[in-house]
Design a protein around this motif. Structure first.
Motif, PDB file in Angstrom:
ATOM      1  N   LEU A 123       0.831  -1.206   0.000  1.00 17.92           N
ATOM      2  CA  LEU A 123       0.000   0.000   0.000  1.00 17.92           C
ATOM      3  C   LEU A 123       0.865   1.256   0.000  1.00 17.92           C
ATOM      4  O   LEU A 123       0.533   2.253  -0.654  1.00 17.92           O
ATOM      5  N   ASP A 124       1.982   1.198   0.714  1.00 13.95           N
ATOM      6  CA  ASP A 124       2.876   2.361   0.774  1.00 13.95           C
ATOM      7  C   ASP A 124       3.462   2.661  -0.601  1.00 13.95           C
ATOM      8  O   ASP A 124       3.519   3.832  -1.017  1.00 13.95           O
ATOM      9  N   ASP A 125       3.867   1.633  -1.316  1.00 15.93           N
ATOM     10  CA  ASP A 125       4.425   1.827  -2.663  1.00 15.93           C
ATOM     11  C   ASP A 125       3.377   2.454  -3.588  1.00 15.93           C
ATOM     12  O   ASP A 125       3.683   3.373  -4.361  1.00 15.93           O
ATOM     13  N   ALA A 126       2.138   1.952  -3.516  1.00 19.60           N
ATOM     14  CA  ALA A 126       1.078   2.482  -4.374  1.00 19.60           C
ATOM     15  C   ALA A 126       0.736   3.923  -3.992  1.00 19.60           C
ATOM     16  O   ALA A 126       0.476   4.763  -4.858  1.00 19.60           O
ATOM     17  N   ASN A 127       0.734   4.225  -2.700  1.00 26.73           N
ATOM     18  CA  ASN A 127       0.445   5.588  -2.251  1.00 26.73           C
ATOM     19  C   ASN A 127       1.531   6.563  -2.684  1.00 26.73           C
ATOM     20  O   ASN A 127       1.242   7.702  -3.060  1.00 26.73           O
ATOM     21  N   ARG A 130       0.941   7.465  -6.204  1.00 25.90           N
ATOM     22  CA  ARG A 130      -0.192   8.391  -6.325  1.00 25.90           C
ATOM     23  C   ARG A 130       0.215   9.808  -5.928  1.00 25.90           C
ATOM     24  O   ARG A 130      -0.140  10.785  -6.610  1.00 25.90           O
ATOM     25  N   LEU A 131       0.984   9.937  -4.863  1.00 25.06           N
ATOM     26  CA  LEU A 131       1.409  11.264  -4.409  1.00 25.06           C
ATOM     27  C   LEU A 131       2.319  11.935  -5.437  1.00 25.06           C
ATOM     28  O   LEU A 131       2.249  13.156  -5.634  1.00 25.06           O
ATOM     29  N   ILE A 132       3.155  11.144  -6.090  1.00 26.89           N
ATOM     30  CA  ILE A 132       4.018  11.702  -7.140  1.00 26.89           C
ATOM     31  C   ILE A 132       3.166  12.274  -8.271  1.00 26.89           C
ATOM     32  O   ILE A 132       3.431  13.367  -8.791  1.00 26.89           O
ATOM     33  N   SER A 133       2.110  11.544  -8.652  1.00 28.76           N
ATOM     34  CA  SER A 133       1.225  12.016  -9.725  1.00 28.76           C
ATOM     35  C   SER A 133       0.477  13.281  -9.298  1.00 28.76           C
ATOM     36  O   SER A 133       0.299  14.213 -10.103  1.00 28.76           O
ATOM     37  N   GLU A 134       0.043  13.338  -8.055  1.00 28.60           N
ATOM     38  CA  GLU A 134      -0.675  14.519  -7.574  1.00 28.60           C
ATOM     39  C   GLU A 134       0.243  15.749  -7.536  1.00 28.60           C
ATOM     40  O   GLU A 134      -0.192  16.857  -7.860  1.00 28.60           O
ATOM     41  N   ARG A 135       1.500  15.514  -7.150  1.00 27.01           N
ATOM     42  CA  ARG A 135       2.456  16.640  -7.165  1.00 27.01           C
ATOM     43  C   ARG A 135       2.705  17.098  -8.598  1.00 27.01           C
ATOM     44  O   ARG A 135       2.868  18.302  -8.851  1.00 27.01           O
ATOM     45  N   ARG A 136       2.727  16.170  -9.515  1.00 30.46           N
ATOM     46  CA  ARG A 136       2.944  16.530 -10.916  1.00 30.46           C
ATOM     47  C   ARG A 136       1.796  17.385 -11.445  1.00 30.46           C
ATOM     48  O   ARG A 136       2.017  18.341 -12.211  1.00 30.46           O
ATOM     49  N   VAL A 137       0.554  17.073 -11.025  1.00 34.28           N
ATOM     50  CA  VAL A 137      -0.596  17.886 -11.431  1.00 34.28           C
ATOM     51  C   VAL A 137      -0.432  19.319 -10.928  1.00 34.28           C
ATOM     52  O   VAL A 137      -0.714  20.294 -11.648  1.00 34.28           O
ATOM     53  N   LYS A 138       0.039  19.473  -9.690  1.00 30.94           N
ATOM     54  CA  LYS A 138       0.254  20.812  -9.133  1.00 30.94           C
ATOM     55  C   LYS A 138       1.354  21.548  -9.905  1.00 30.94           C
ATOM     56  O   LYS A 138       1.244  22.753 -10.181  1.00 30.94           O
ATOM     57  N   ASP A 139       2.422  20.817 -10.249  1.00 26.42           N
ATOM     58  CA  ASP A 139       3.506  21.440 -11.019  1.00 26.42           C
ATOM     59  C   ASP A 139       2.999  21.897 -12.388  1.00 26.42           C
ATOM     60  O   ASP A 139       3.385  22.981 -12.878  1.00 26.42           O
ATOM     61  N   GLN A 179      -5.735  10.663 -15.072  1.00 27.75           N
ATOM     62  CA  GLN A 179      -6.111   9.273 -15.355  1.00 27.75           C
ATOM     63  C   GLN A 179      -5.225   8.318 -14.578  1.00 27.75           C
ATOM     64  O   GLN A 179      -5.686   7.297 -14.041  1.00 27.75           O
ATOM     65  N   LEU A 180      -3.952   8.658 -14.491  1.00 33.06           N
ATOM     66  CA  LEU A 180      -3.008   7.827 -13.742  1.00 33.06           C
ATOM     67  C   LEU A 180      -3.392   7.777 -12.262  1.00 33.06           C
ATOM     68  O   LEU A 180      -3.317   6.724 -11.621  1.00 33.06           O
ATOM     69  N   ILE A 181      -3.807   8.916 -11.715  1.00 35.53           N
ATOM     70  CA  ILE A 181      -4.222   8.962 -10.314  1.00 35.53           C
ATOM     71  C   ILE A 181      -5.436   8.063 -10.073  1.00 35.53           C
ATOM     72  O   ILE A 181      -5.506   7.343  -9.077  1.00 35.53           O
ATOM     73  N   GLU A 182      -6.400   8.098 -10.997  1.00 37.84           N
ATOM     74  CA  GLU A 182      -7.570   7.229 -10.856  1.00 37.84           C
ATOM     75  C   GLU A 182      -7.163   5.749 -10.885  1.00 37.84           C
ATOM     76  O   GLU A 182      -7.685   4.932 -10.117  1.00 37.84           O
ATOM     77  N   ASN A 183      -6.224   5.421 -11.769  1.00 33.40           N
ATOM     78  CA  ASN A 183      -5.737   4.041 -11.843  1.00 33.40           C
ATOM     79  C   ASN A 183      -5.028   3.642 -10.545  1.00 33.40           C
ATOM     80  O   ASN A 183      -5.170   2.507 -10.064  1.00 33.40           O
ATOM     81  N   GLN A 184      -4.273   4.593  -9.995  1.00 35.40           N
ATOM     82  CA  GLN A 184      -3.555   4.310  -8.745  1.00 35.40           C
ATOM     83  C   GLN A 184      -4.512   4.128  -7.572  1.00 35.40           C
ATOM     84  O   GLN A 184      -4.286   3.295  -6.689  1.00 35.40           O
ATOM     85  N   LYS A 185      -5.593   4.892  -7.558  1.00 33.83           N
ATOM     86  CA  LYS A 185      -6.606   4.717  -6.508  1.00 33.83           C
ATOM     87  C   LYS A 185      -7.258   3.342  -6.630  1.00 33.83           C
ATOM     88  O   LYS A 185      -7.504   2.663  -5.621  1.00 33.83           O
TER      89      LYS A 185
END
Length: 230
Positions: A123-127, A130-139, A179-185
């Motif tokens: 779960l930690d690896d998957a989270n 997901r956090l990397i993708s969310e930071r990328r959206v902010k960038d 889309q990647l974030i949705e897949n990660q969730k």
């Protein structure tokens, strides 16, 4: 050829082998007797061809029963027998595989604490992903701001090709990350469900259930990892 495959082949050939051995055996005199389909009772010192479709009794010289020669199978019967033996062989292989999977699962997770650590790690690896993708959206949002500011100068006018290309690329990158974030969730949910099912199985194995006795053990990557030699 593996031992199991060889055994299956021997079973499939058994009736034919019995006839061949009976026909060539000269160690002791034998008396073959049978009743044909039309009611005739025949006796001979060798397998009786007219009785190939029925069972033949093989007697010793004193009349005592030595063995029984089974009826030769028709092509249809032979095909059905071969299909049945293949099915049984596949079932035996599946059972052996289920036993191996369960044993490997118990070796990998000797107790619930070990299983919970593995769950937390997955779960930690998957989270983290997901956090990397969310930071990328902010960038990407920060990268878009100067593009929007520049676009204000062209309000009501066509945008320069380079600026439009940059904005389109930014939009596409944002869509891809979302889309990647949705897949990660979805992956987080899948991991949780996978470990839940695995834990249910482990609890029964820890409680004394025999490996391979719990039905289908395939739960995807978790089982593949558990089945791997360690």
């Amino acid at each position: 050829m593996g031992k199991l495959t060889a055994s299956v082949l021997m079973l499939m050939l058994a009736p034919g082998l019995a006839w061949a051995q009976a026909a060539t055996s000269t160690a002791k005199p034998s008396i073959y007797t049978c009743t044909t389909a039309d009611g005739r009772r025949l006796t001979s010192d060798r397998p009786i061809s007219d009785c190939s479709a029925v069972e033949q009794r093989v007697l010793n010289a004193d009349g005592s029963l030595r063995s029984v020669l089974p009826a030769a199978m028709s092509p249809e019967q032979r095909a059905a027998n071969e299909a049945r033996e293949r099915k049984l062989a596949a079932e035996r292989l599946a059972q052996l595989d289920a036993v191996r999977r369960d044993r490997n699962l118990m070796m990998r997770y000797p107790d619930e604490a070990a299983h919970q650590r593995a769950r937390a790690s997955s779960l930690d690896d998957a989270n983290k992903a997901r956090l990397i993708s969310e930071r990328r959206v902010k960038d990407l949002a920060l990268e878009r701001k100067p593009l929007m500011d520049e676009a204000e100068f062209y309000k009501g006018k066509p945008l320069p090709a380079k600026l439009k290309q940059q904005m389109d690329a930014n939009d596409a990158a944002v869509d891809a990350q979302k889309q990647l974030i949705e897949n990660q969730k979805a992956e987080l949910v899948r991991i949780g469900s996978r470990y839940d099912l695995e834990l249910q199985r482990l609890k029964r194995l820890w409680a004394g259930a025999a490996p391979g006795s719990l039905g289908n053990s395939s739960n995807g990557p978790a089982d593949a990892a558990a089945s791997a030699p360690r």
